[in-house]
Scaffold this motif. Structure first.
Motif, PDB file in Angstrom:
ATOM      1  N   LYS A  39       0.810  -1.210   0.000  1.00 29.12           N
ATOM      2  CA  LYS A  39       0.000   0.000   0.000  1.00 29.12           C
ATOM      3  C   LYS A  39       0.849   1.269   0.000  1.00 29.12           C
ATOM      4  O   LYS A  39       0.442   2.292  -0.570  1.00 29.12           O
ATOM      5  CB  LYS A  39      -0.964  -0.002   1.183  1.00 29.12           C
ATOM      6  N   GLU A  40       2.026   1.210   0.611  1.00 26.42           N
ATOM      7  CA  GLU A  40       2.894   2.388   0.616  1.00 26.42           C
ATOM      8  C   GLU A  40       3.418   2.691  -0.787  1.00 26.42           C
ATOM      9  O   GLU A  40       3.477   3.862  -1.193  1.00 26.42           O
ATOM     10  CB  GLU A  40       4.076   2.168   1.566  1.00 26.42           C
ATOM     11  N   GLU A  41       3.777   1.656  -1.540  1.00 26.91           N
ATOM     12  CA  GLU A  41       4.266   1.863  -2.902  1.00 26.91           C
ATOM     13  C   GLU A  41       3.163   2.392  -3.806  1.00 26.91           C
ATOM     14  O   GLU A  41       3.406   3.271  -4.652  1.00 26.91           O
ATOM     15  CB  GLU A  41       4.823   0.548  -3.453  1.00 26.91           C
ATOM     16  N   ILE A  42       1.960   1.879  -3.630  1.00 30.67           N
ATOM     17  CA  ILE A  42       0.827   2.369  -4.419  1.00 30.67           C
ATOM     18  C   ILE A  42       0.550   3.826  -4.091  1.00 30.67           C
ATOM     19  O   ILE A  42       0.385   4.672  -4.984  1.00 30.67           O
ATOM     20  CB  ILE A  42      -0.423   1.511  -4.158  1.00 30.67           C
ATOM     21  N   GLN A  43       0.524   4.153  -2.795  1.00 34.16           N
ATOM     22  CA  GLN A  43       0.253   5.518  -2.378  1.00 34.16           C
ATOM     23  C   GLN A  43       1.309   6.477  -2.906  1.00 34.16           C
ATOM     24  O   GLN A  43       0.996   7.588  -3.356  1.00 34.16           O
ATOM     25  CB  GLN A  43       0.187   5.603  -0.851  1.00 34.16           C
ATOM     26  N   ARG A  44       2.563   6.038  -2.884  1.00 34.81           N
ATOM     27  CA  ARG A  44       3.649   6.889  -3.374  1.00 34.81           C
ATOM     28  C   ARG A  44       3.473   7.189  -4.864  1.00 34.81           C
ATOM     29  O   ARG A  44       3.708   8.323  -5.317  1.00 34.81           O
ATOM     30  CB  ARG A  44       4.998   6.216  -3.116  1.00 34.81           C
ATOM     31  N   ILE A  46       0.636   7.265  -6.558  1.00 36.23           N
ATOM     32  CA  ILE A  46      -0.480   8.205  -6.700  1.00 36.23           C
ATOM     33  C   ILE A  46      -0.050   9.606  -6.285  1.00 36.23           C
ATOM     34  O   ILE A  46      -0.320  10.593  -6.985  1.00 36.23           O
ATOM     35  CB  ILE A  46      -1.688   7.748  -5.849  1.00 36.23           C
ATOM     36  N   ASP A  47       0.631   9.696  -5.153  1.00 39.03           N
ATOM     37  CA  ASP A  47       1.021  11.004  -4.607  1.00 39.03           C
ATOM     38  C   ASP A  47       2.034  11.726  -5.490  1.00 39.03           C
ATOM     39  O   ASP A  47       1.925  12.943  -5.712  1.00 39.03           O
ATOM     40  CB  ASP A  47       1.619  10.839  -3.210  1.00 39.03           C
ATOM     41  N   GLU A  48       3.032  10.992  -5.972  1.00 38.67           N
ATOM     42  CA  GLU A  48       4.165  11.622  -6.649  1.00 38.67           C
ATOM     43  C   GLU A  48       4.054  11.627  -8.171  1.00 38.67           C
ATOM     44  O   GLU A  48       4.574  12.540  -8.823  1.00 38.67           O
ATOM     45  CB  GLU A  48       5.463  10.918  -6.237  1.00 38.67           C
ATOM     46  N   GLU A  49       3.392  10.626  -8.736  1.00 39.29           N
ATOM     47  CA  GLU A  49       3.346  10.513 -10.194  1.00 39.29           C
ATOM     48  C   GLU A  49       2.024  10.978 -10.798  1.00 39.29           C
ATOM     49  O   GLU A  49       2.003  11.559 -11.876  1.00 39.29           O
ATOM     50  CB  GLU A  49       3.588   9.055 -10.614  1.00 39.29           C
ATOM     51  N   LEU A  50       0.918  10.725 -10.093  1.00 39.51           N
ATOM     52  CA  LEU A  50      -0.395  11.046 -10.663  1.00 39.51           C
ATOM     53  C   LEU A  50      -0.928  12.402 -10.214  1.00 39.51           C
ATOM     54  O   LEU A  50      -1.236  13.263 -11.050  1.00 39.51           O
ATOM     55  CB  LEU A  50      -1.408   9.959 -10.298  1.00 39.51           C
ATOM     56  N   TYR A  51      -1.051  12.588  -8.914  1.00 42.11           N
ATOM     57  CA  TYR A  51      -1.738  13.786  -8.426  1.00 42.11           C
ATOM     58  C   TYR A  51      -1.125  15.098  -8.925  1.00 42.11           C
ATOM     59  O   TYR A  51      -1.875  16.014  -9.304  1.00 42.11           O
ATOM     60  CB  TYR A  51      -1.816  13.789  -6.905  1.00 42.11           C
ATOM     61  N   PRO A  52       0.198  15.239  -8.957  1.00 38.81           N
ATOM     62  CA  PRO A  52       0.746  16.508  -9.462  1.00 38.81           C
ATOM     63  C   PRO A  52       0.296  16.842 -10.885  1.00 38.81           C
ATOM     64  O   PRO A  52       0.163  18.014 -11.240  1.00 38.81           O
ATOM     65  CB  PRO A  52       2.266  16.274  -9.400  1.00 38.81           C
ATOM     66  N   GLN A  53       0.052  15.827 -11.697  1.00 39.57           N
ATOM     67  CA  GLN A  53      -0.378  16.076 -13.075  1.00 39.57           C
ATOM     68  C   GLN A  53      -1.870  16.402 -13.174  1.00 39.57           C
ATOM     69  O   GLN A  53      -2.324  16.939 -14.195  1.00 39.57           O
ATOM     70  CB  GLN A  53      -0.073  14.849 -13.943  1.00 39.57           C
ATOM     71  N   LEU A  54      -2.624  16.065 -12.130  1.00 37.75           N
ATOM     72  CA  LEU A  54      -4.071  16.283 -12.162  1.00 37.75           C
ATOM     73  C   LEU A  54      -4.536  17.302 -11.122  1.00 37.75           C
ATOM     74  O   LEU A  54      -5.738  17.486 -10.931  1.00 37.75           O
ATOM     75  CB  LEU A  54      -4.809  14.949 -11.932  1.00 37.75           C
ATOM     76  N   MET A  79      -6.858  -1.473  -1.509  1.00 41.43           N
ATOM     77  CA  MET A  79      -5.604  -0.735  -1.393  1.00 41.43           C
ATOM     78  C   MET A  79      -5.528   0.374  -2.438  1.00 41.43           C
ATOM     79  O   MET A  79      -5.126   1.506  -2.143  1.00 41.43           O
ATOM     80  CB  MET A  79      -4.414  -1.700  -1.561  1.00 41.43           C
ATOM     81  N   VAL A  80      -5.921   0.048  -3.658  1.00 39.77           N
ATOM     82  CA  VAL A  80      -5.883   1.040  -4.742  1.00 39.77           C
ATOM     83  C   VAL A  80      -6.927   2.128  -4.501  1.00 39.77           C
ATOM     84  O   VAL A  80      -6.644   3.325  -4.629  1.00 39.77           O
ATOM     85  CB  VAL A  80      -6.108   0.355  -6.104  1.00 39.77           C
ATOM     86  N   ALA A  81      -8.135   1.712  -4.136  1.00 39.99           N
ATOM     87  CA  ALA A  81      -9.209   2.683  -3.898  1.00 39.99           C
ATOM     88  C   ALA A  81      -8.844   3.648  -2.778  1.00 39.99           C
ATOM     89  O   ALA A  81      -9.083   4.862  -2.878  1.00 39.99           O
ATOM     90  CB  ALA A  81     -10.506   1.948  -3.574  1.00 39.99           C
ATOM     91  N   ALA A  82      -8.248   3.130  -1.718  1.00 38.83           N
ATOM     92  CA  ALA A  82      -7.872   3.987  -0.589  1.00 38.83           C
ATOM     93  C   ALA A  82      -6.827   5.019  -0.989  1.00 38.83           C
ATOM     94  O   ALA A  82      -6.883   6.183  -0.556  1.00 38.83           O
ATOM     95  CB  ALA A  82      -7.352   3.126   0.563  1.00 38.83           C
ATOM     96  N   ALA A  83      -5.875   4.608  -1.831  1.00 34.61           N
ATOM     97  CA  ALA A  83      -4.838   5.540  -2.286  1.00 34.61           C
ATOM     98  C   ALA A  83      -5.439   6.663  -3.123  1.00 34.61           C
ATOM     99  O   ALA A  83      -5.031   7.830  -3.015  1.00 34.61           O
ATOM    100  CB  ALA A  83      -3.776   4.783  -3.083  1.00 34.61           C
ATOM    101  N   ARG A  86      -7.495   9.284  -1.059  1.00 35.79           N
ATOM    102  CA  ARG A  86      -6.696  10.252  -0.296  1.00 35.79           C
ATOM    103  C   ARG A  86      -6.752  11.632  -0.958  1.00 35.79           C
ATOM    104  O   ARG A  86      -6.624  12.660  -0.278  1.00 35.79           O
ATOM    105  CB  ARG A  86      -5.233   9.774  -0.230  1.00 35.79           C
ATOM    106  N   HIS A  87      -6.946  11.656  -2.280  1.00 32.71           N
ATOM    107  CA  HIS A  87      -6.966  12.920  -3.015  1.00 32.71           C
ATOM    108  C   HIS A  87      -8.342  13.287  -3.547  1.00 32.71           C
ATOM    109  O   HIS A  87      -8.645  14.471  -3.694  1.00 32.71           O
ATOM    110  CB  HIS A  87      -5.981  12.854  -4.183  1.00 32.71           C
ATOM    111  N   TRP A  88      -9.164  12.284  -3.866  1.00 31.10           N
ATOM    112  CA  TRP A  88     -10.473  12.554  -4.461  1.00 31.10           C
ATOM    113  C   TRP A  88     -11.561  11.844  -3.665  1.00 31.10           C
ATOM    114  O   TRP A  88     -11.630  10.613  -3.656  1.00 31.10           O
ATOM    115  CB  TRP A  88     -10.509  12.088  -5.917  1.00 31.10           C
TER     116      TRP A  88
END
Length: 282
Positions: A39-44, A46-54, A79-83, A86-88
């Motif tokens: 879950k930490e790798e998935i969250q990372r 989302i946080d670092e690669e996806l959210y900044p672009q969106l 795990m994916v849904a929770a990550a 966190r943003h949406w």
């Protein structure tokens, strides 16, 4: 707008889609596979690669549909849904990449949908849901027809000297590899499936070699025998394919299907266009 995601083990394609399939933005991040990632790798990712672009589209996203490799179990999907949540704080559905293939390739019609990318998978789809499925079993036990399986045989034949020496030398030089480094990446480093599947472009460049052509043909033949022949529906439905390996080597794939008197339907590189159509058409 809705956010669609098609995630394999190698990369995730994301698309913001509006009414009537109008595309707001398309982007890519590294693959998100909860079967191989915690879950930490998935969250990372989302946080670092996806959210900044969106970030600028934050308030425009009304729902998220995530389809991914490894998303076949509720605890993994959570795990994916929770990550993402966190943003949406919007409705999030997480489904398998196999259902993505079925939705994209078949729409609301019945058919057989197959994935031949870094990994492989297949199912019989009745126009609404998956009704039969052969477990792919992953790289070590299965994944026949995939880039990972093709790369596994290629690496083995290189290390054992079964390929002609000039091709082995050229391959090792182009990929900056040694026998020791191949063993290290396969057995001791993460994502050996990505590493092995990365050999596909080199293999494609050498299809004029009879031995290399045979490796690809036999890889697809293993998939047909171990997956498609298990489906009684094969007598009634066309077989559709999605994924980089199916697309790159589609001439060989079509030849094999013809040799086996099987009907080939659509061969698509990515399911995204079909997913946009499926989720935005009334």
């Amino acid at each position: 707008m809705i956010l669609l995601a098609d995630s394999g083990s190698t990369k995730t394609e994301w698309c913001l889609a509006g009414p009537r399939g109008k595309i707001g933005k398309r982007l890519f991040t590294p693959g998100i596979n909860p079967y191989y990632m915690n879950k930490e790798e998935i969250q990372r990712t989302i946080d670092e690669e996806l959210y900044p672009q969106l970030r600028r589209y934050h308030d425009k996203i009304e729902a998220i549909h995530f389809y991914g490799a490894g998303c076949a179990y509720p605890e993994k999907n959570d795990m994916v849904a929770a990550a993402l949540r966190r943003h949406w704080q919007v409705p999030v559905s997480v489904e398998s990449d196999l259902l993505a293939a079925a939705h994209a390739l078949c729409g609301h019609e019945a058919g057989i949908a197959c994935i031949l990318g870094t990994g492989s998978n297949s199912c019989v789809y009745d126009g609404e849901k998956i009704v039969q499925h052969i477990d792919s079993l992953g790289l070590i036990l299965g994944d026949e027809g995939s880039g990972g399986a093709l790369g596994r045989v290629w690496a083995r034949d290189c290390l054992r000297g079964d390929l002609i020496e000039p091709i082995i030398r050229k391959f090792m030089k182009e990929y900056h590899l040694t026998p020791e480094l191949i063993m290290e990446k396969v057995y001791r480093q993460p994502f050996p499936n990505r590493f092995l599947a990365s050999f596909a472009p080199f293999i494609k460049k050498h299809l004029d070699n009879e031995y290399v052509y045979g490796l690809v043909y036999d890889n697809f033949k293993d998939f047909v025998i171990r997956h498609l022949y298990a489906y009684d529906a094969l007598d009634f439905y066309a077989v559709h394919f999605v994924g980089s390996i199916a697309y790159q080597f589609q001439d060989i794939l079509r030849k094999l299907m013809d040799d086996r008197s099987l009907e080939t339907g659509t061969i698509a590189q990515s399911p995204m266009e079909g997913l946009i159509k499926y989720h935005t058409e009334d």
